[in-house]
Design a protein around this motif. Structure first.
Motif, PDB file in Angstrom:
ATOM      1  N   MET A 172      41.933  54.989 -23.948  1.00 32.05           N
ATOM      2  CA  MET A 172      42.795  53.954 -23.388  1.00 32.05           C
ATOM      3  C   MET A 172      44.246  54.374 -23.584  1.00 32.05           C
ATOM      4  N   SER A 173      45.083  54.075 -22.617  1.00 35.61           N
ATOM      5  CA  SER A 173      46.484  54.451 -22.711  1.00 35.61           C
ATOM      6  C   SER A 173      47.330  53.356 -22.090  1.00 35.61           C
ATOM      7  N   ASP A 174      48.628  53.471 -22.280  1.00 31.93           N
ATOM      8  CA  ASP A 174      49.531  52.472 -21.739  1.00 31.93           C
ATOM      9  C   ASP A 174      50.201  52.949 -20.457  1.00 31.93           C
ATOM     10  N   ASP A 175      49.540  53.870 -19.747  1.00 27.15           N
ATOM     11  CA  ASP A 175      50.090  54.345 -18.483  1.00 27.15           C
ATOM     12  C   ASP A 175      50.086  53.220 -17.453  1.00 27.15           C
ATOM     13  N   ASP A 176      50.982  53.339 -16.486  1.00 25.18           N
ATOM     14  CA  ASP A 176      51.048  52.333 -15.428  1.00 25.18           C
ATOM     15  C   ASP A 176      49.859  52.441 -14.474  1.00 25.18           C
ATOM     16  N   TRP A 177      49.393  53.669 -14.275  1.00 24.30           N
ATOM     17  CA  TRP A 177      48.283  53.909 -13.361  1.00 24.30           C
ATOM     18  C   TRP A 177      47.337  54.935 -13.965  1.00 24.30           C
ATOM     19  N   ILE A 226      50.178  54.536  -2.680  1.00 20.99           N
ATOM     20  CA  ILE A 226      49.802  53.325  -3.424  1.00 20.99           C
ATOM     21  C   ILE A 226      50.679  53.168  -4.657  1.00 20.99           C
ATOM     22  N   ILE A 227      50.806  54.227  -5.424  1.00 27.51           N
ATOM     23  CA  ILE A 227      51.538  54.157  -6.692  1.00 27.51           C
ATOM     24  C   ILE A 227      53.014  53.858  -6.458  1.00 27.51           C
ATOM     25  N   PHE A 228      53.573  54.381  -5.400  1.00 29.08           N
ATOM     26  CA  PHE A 228      54.995  54.127  -5.108  1.00 29.08           C
ATOM     27  C   PHE A 228      55.214  52.926  -4.191  1.00 29.08           C
ATOM     28  N   MET A 273      56.893  47.674 -15.528  1.00 26.78           N
ATOM     29  CA  MET A 273      57.714  48.789 -15.080  1.00 26.78           C
ATOM     30  C   MET A 273      58.866  48.254 -14.240  1.00 26.78           C
ATOM     31  N   MET A 274      60.091  48.662 -14.555  1.00 28.11           N
ATOM     32  CA  MET A 274      61.268  48.275 -13.792  1.00 28.11           C
ATOM     33  C   MET A 274      61.220  48.921 -12.406  1.00 28.11           C
ATOM     34  N   PRO A 275      61.842  48.295 -11.399  1.00 28.16           N
ATOM     35  CA  PRO A 275      61.744  48.816 -10.030  1.00 28.16           C
ATOM     36  C   PRO A 275      62.176  50.271  -9.885  1.00 28.16           C
ATOM     37  N   ASP A 276      63.189  50.696 -10.642  1.00 27.99           N
ATOM     38  CA  ASP A 276      63.676  52.062 -10.500  1.00 27.99           C
ATOM     39  C   ASP A 276      63.124  53.009 -11.560  1.00 27.99           C
ATOM     40  N   GLU A 277      62.146  52.548 -12.363  1.00 23.07           N
ATOM     41  CA  GLU A 277      61.575  53.383 -13.415  1.00 23.07           C
ATOM     42  C   GLU A 277      60.471  54.261 -12.847  1.00 23.07           C
ATOM     43  N   LYS A 278      60.401  55.464 -13.341  1.00 28.57           N
ATOM     44  CA  LYS A 278      59.374  56.384 -12.874  1.00 28.57           C
ATOM     45  C   LYS A 278      58.009  55.935 -13.383  1.00 28.57           C
ATOM     46  N   PRO A 279      57.004  55.858 -12.509  1.00 31.51           N
ATOM     47  CA  PRO A 279      55.679  55.427 -12.971  1.00 31.51           C
ATOM     48  C   PRO A 279      55.041  56.465 -13.889  1.00 31.51           C
ATOM     49  N   ARG A 280      54.328  55.964 -14.874  1.00 31.78           N
ATOM     50  CA  ARG A 280      53.568  56.828 -15.777  1.00 31.78           C
ATOM     51  C   ARG A 280      52.127  56.833 -15.282  1.00 31.78           C
ATOM     52  N   VAL A 281      51.626  58.022 -14.995  1.00 24.74           N
ATOM     53  CA  VAL A 281      50.309  58.135 -14.368  1.00 24.74           C
ATOM     54  C   VAL A 281      49.438  59.086 -15.173  1.00 24.74           C
ATOM     55  N   LEU A 282      48.236  58.620 -15.493  1.00 30.87           N
ATOM     56  CA  LEU A 282      47.223  59.456 -16.127  1.00 30.87           C
ATOM     57  C   LEU A 282      46.239  59.891 -15.054  1.00 30.87           C
ATOM     58  N   VAL A 283      46.139  61.182 -14.828  1.00 29.93           N
ATOM     59  CA  VAL A 283      45.189  61.741 -13.857  1.00 29.93           C
ATOM     60  C   VAL A 283      44.036  62.353 -14.627  1.00 29.93           C
ATOM     61  N   LEU A 284      42.830  61.919 -14.313  1.00 29.13           N
ATOM     62  CA  LEU A 284      41.632  62.406 -14.987  1.00 29.13           C
ATOM     63  C   LEU A 284      40.900  63.388 -14.084  1.00 29.13           C
ATOM     64  N   GLY A 285      40.675  64.601 -14.590  1.00 33.54           N
ATOM     65  CA  GLY A 285      39.951  65.608 -13.835  1.00 33.54           C
ATOM     66  C   GLY A 285      40.874  66.668 -13.275  1.00 33.54           C
ATOM     67  N   ALA A 286      40.655  67.919 -13.670  1.00 37.92           N
ATOM     68  CA  ALA A 286      41.511  69.020 -13.236  1.00 37.92           C
ATOM     69  C   ALA A 286      40.785  69.938 -12.256  1.00 37.92           C
ATOM     70  N   GLN A 300      40.796  51.673  -4.776  1.00 36.09           N
ATOM     71  CA  GLN A 300      41.647  51.078  -5.803  1.00 36.09           C
ATOM     72  C   GLN A 300      40.968  49.883  -6.447  1.00 36.09           C
ATOM     73  N   GLU A 301      40.992  49.853  -7.777  1.00 35.90           N
ATOM     74  CA  GLU A 301      40.554  48.700  -8.564  1.00 35.90           C
ATOM     75  C   GLU A 301      41.655  48.384  -9.557  1.00 35.90           C
ATOM     76  N   ASP A 302      42.476  47.392  -9.212  1.00 35.89           N
ATOM     77  CA  ASP A 302      43.620  47.028 -10.032  1.00 35.89           C
ATOM     78  C   ASP A 302      44.529  48.248 -10.210  1.00 35.89           C
ATOM     79  N   ARG A 303      44.738  48.708 -11.457  1.00 41.89           N
ATOM     80  CA  ARG A 303      45.636  49.834 -11.708  1.00 41.89           C
ATOM     81  C   ARG A 303      44.884  51.161 -11.838  1.00 41.89           C
ATOM     82  N   THR A 304      43.628  51.167 -11.448  1.00 38.21           N
ATOM     83  CA  THR A 304      42.841  52.400 -11.418  1.00 38.21           C
ATOM     84  C   THR A 304      42.576  52.790  -9.968  1.00 38.21           C
ATOM     85  N   ILE A 305      42.830  54.040  -9.666  1.00 34.98           N
ATOM     86  CA  ILE A 305      42.572  54.573  -8.329  1.00 34.98           C
ATOM     87  C   ILE A 305      41.532  55.680  -8.462  1.00 34.98           C
ATOM     88  N   TYR A 306      40.508  55.624  -7.634  1.00 41.97           N
ATOM     89  CA  TYR A 306      39.497  56.683  -7.599  1.00 41.97           C
ATOM     90  C   TYR A 306      39.726  57.553  -6.375  1.00 41.97           C
TER      91      TYR A 306
END
Length: 325
Positions: free
Chosen positions: A170-175, A318-320, A1-14, A290-296
């Motif tokens: 599995m996805s290619d999200d950043d987080w 964390i993400i930002f 991810m480029m420094p100014d690129e918006k992070p792609r985040v997959l949130v599990l659980g609504a 946090q475990e690498d790119r997964t946050i609980y």
């Protein structure tokens, strides 16, 4: 991810934790996808919550961290839910349990000790029913089911993707942010379920303007008013991961307590009787891990609506790149 690129985040659980986190991230510019395995938002414990925003009352049994981290939650909900009600909380006890009121007062703060006259001013339907009470004027509450739906709409309006009955893949999200509650137990081995049981009663003969907690040495309860003379009565705290519906004992205790608060509840309609499992860590304090790119974000216990805004802000930090857990 480029420094100014918006992070792609997959949130599990609504549930409330997932929705608040997803909204918080989307408001900061993240590209958010929210996935829920259930058919609707709040398919887990959040659906059965009381929706009380009561940092000072919760101090009676919660550690100082919970109070400190929840002080701004009322403002967050008021900004996101126009019908957030800030009428305070009322704590009462039958005369035989007056010692419980004294104990509650010793463990809490930011309240007024009020007499029967003042109780009647605040809650006319409780006139002559209690001699003394504790009034926490700055606390509030939301209707959880309306709040969850409103957050979903807010998320969609922010351009996020919301997927119900979604199979996690599995996805290619950043987080990836896991807010799946008790379902995360496979990865969070010290997570446990605490069973909570609740009733929804419709009683046209009673009006309340704020949550009322009634103390009892065995089963203290709270009654939270909702629209159209609907009242949420909860909630037991049972160290059990039994996912069945409400038990006869719990229903009897809750109904008896409601009747003790006001005899008109004897003629109330039982609209719903249910139970849910609150995900909880050993100290009953919600955590961001946090475990690498997964946050609980999990272990919300009975503090889901109260602490989700602060814990979601930690996830966003964390993400930002502003903070590490």
């Amino acid at each position: 991810m480029m420094p100014d690129e918006k992070p792609r985040v997959l949130v599990l659980g609504a549930g409330v934790a997932g929705l608040v986190t997803a909204v918080t991230l989307a408001e900061r510019g993240a590209r958010v996808t929210l996935q829920e395995v259930g058919p609707r938002v709040g398919s887990g414990a959040s659906w059965f919550a009381g929706g009380m925003l009561a940092p000072w009352c919760e101090a009676e049994s919660a550690p100082q961290e919970v109070t400190d981290d929840s002080l701004h939650s009322i403002a967050w909900w008021a900004a996101h839910m126009p019908d957030t009600t800030i009428n305070g909380s009322l704590v009462v006890a039958p005369p035989r349990d007056a010692v419980e009121l004294q104990r509650f007062g010793r463990r809490t703060s930011h309240f007024e000790t009020i007499d029967a006259h003042r109780i009647a001013e605040l809650e006319p339907d409780l006139e002559d029913r209690f001699d003394r009470a504790l009034f926490f004027p700055t606390e509030g509450h939301v209707d959880p089911r309306k709040a969850l739906a409103a957050l979903r709409e807010r998320l969609i309006n922010l351009g996020a993707t919301v997927q119900m009955e979604a199979a996690t893949s599995m996805s290619d999200d950043d987080w990836r942010v896991d807010c799946t509650g008790i379902r995360a137990k496979e990865n969070l081995t010290n997570l446990r379920g605490v069973r909570g049981e609740m009733l929804l009663l419709r009683c046209p003969d009673v009006s309340l303007h704020r949550p009322v907690r009634m103390l009892h040495p065995r089963i203290p309860i709270y009654i939270v008013p909702r629209e159209n003379h609907l009242f949420m009565v909860g909630a037991t705290m049972v160290e059990s991961e039994d996912a069945r519906g409400i038990t006869v004992r719990a229903m009897t205790d809750l109904l008896n307590a409601a009747y003790t608060l006001h005899p008109a509840f004897a003629d109330a309609e039982i609209v719903e009787a249910n139970a849910g499992l609150r995900p909880s860590f050993p100290d009953n304090v919600p955590r961001v891990l946090q475990e690498d790119r997964t946050i609980y974000l999990n272990g919300m216990y009975r503090h889901g609506f109260l602490l989700s805004p602060e814990r979601a802000a930690r996830v966003a930090a964390i993400i930002f790149g502003e903070e590490k857990v």
